[in-house]
Design a protein around this motif. Structure first.
Motif, PDB file in Angstrom:
ATOM      1  N   GLU A 154      -4.169  30.886  34.606  1.00 49.12           N
ATOM      2  CA  GLU A 154      -3.393  29.994  33.937  1.00 49.12           C
ATOM      3  C   GLU A 154      -1.964  30.593  33.199  1.00 49.12           C
ATOM      4  N   ARG A 173      -4.065  25.522  40.086  1.00 47.34           N
ATOM      5  CA  ARG A 173      -3.575  26.690  39.446  1.00 47.34           C
ATOM      6  C   ARG A 173      -3.218  27.898  40.120  1.00 47.34           C
ATOM      7  N   THR A 215       0.970  29.627  41.095  1.00 49.88           N
ATOM      8  CA  THR A 215       1.156  31.020  40.491  1.00 49.88           C
ATOM      9  C   THR A 215       2.376  31.312  41.461  1.00 49.88           C
ATOM     10  N   VAL A 268       0.621  30.376  35.423  1.00 47.52           N
ATOM     11  CA  VAL A 268       1.411  29.103  35.770  1.00 47.52           C
ATOM     12  C   VAL A 268       2.507  29.218  34.575  1.00 47.52           C
TER      13      VAL A 268
END
Length: 206
Positions: free
Chosen positions: A30, A114, A118, A33
């Motif tokens: 998370e 997700r 990245t 991102v």
């Protein structure tokens, strides 16, 4: 003598360990991102995961180790999909393999979305692609002529780069194709390259 409660305690600790590692990895994804990996600290991760630093250090030494763990897990899981197969079969029947890849991503599409969003995923995907190409060529046998091996390696690299890009865009919903339809969609796009690969293989068999 081991008490009856000992196995239960060990199972509980194992489940807790797995849960903590999952929370740490998902927190890192998370955060990746939101900002570059090199800017992410252990403090960021423990806050996002809502755990203490001791829990983090019980499993990982630093953020790079968490990323390596994520990368290794994904590569191992994808490899396990094809473990029992002769991977050169993918040259003749790509649809079956693409279906297995799509089904794998469907097990947790939000997690993989997700991951591909990245900034470090390209390194993981490149390693996985080169490993897959080498496996396919090895499965064709040691009597594969050098010229044919080189030609197939180029074709496979071209095709698999396209497959990687397409799955990335599908997971990120950048193109109007669902994961459920992805295998058939990608197989149709790859048809021209597959025909060239089949032609090379047929020439080898003459």
């Amino acid at each position: 003598m081991e008490s009856k409660e000992e196995p239960k305690r060990m199972k509980a600790e194992y489940r807790s360990s797995i849960r903590s590692k999952t929370m740490i990895k998902e927190a890192l994804l998370e955060l990746m991102v939101e900002k570059p990996f090199d800017k992410i600290t252990i403090t960021d991760i423990v806050k996002k995961a809502d755990i203490n630093r001791g829990t983090f250090y019980a499993h990982y030494d630093n953020t790079s180790e968490v990323l390596r763990s994520i990368s290794a897990s994904v590569i191992d899981e994808i490899a396990s999909v094809f473990k029992a197969k002769n991977n050169s079969d993918a040259l003749w029947n790509p649809r079956g393999y693409l279906k297995q890849i799509s089904d794998f991503f469907l097990t947790n599409p939000n997690y993989f979305a997700r991951l591909v969003a990245t900034d470090k995923i390209s390194e993981v995907l490149n390693d996985a692609r080169h490993s897959a190409i080498e496996k396919i060529l090895n499965d064709l046998g040691t009597d594969l002529p050098d010229s044919a091996r080189a030609q197939l390696a180029i074709l496979l690299d071209y095709s698999m780069s396209g497959i990687t890009a397409l799955y990335t865009d599908i997971l990120l919903e950048k193109i109007p194709v669902t994961l459920e339809d992805s295998a058939e969609y990608i197989a149709n796009l790859l048809a021209p390259q597959r025909n060239v690969v089949v032609e090379v293989l047929q020439q080898m068999q003459k």
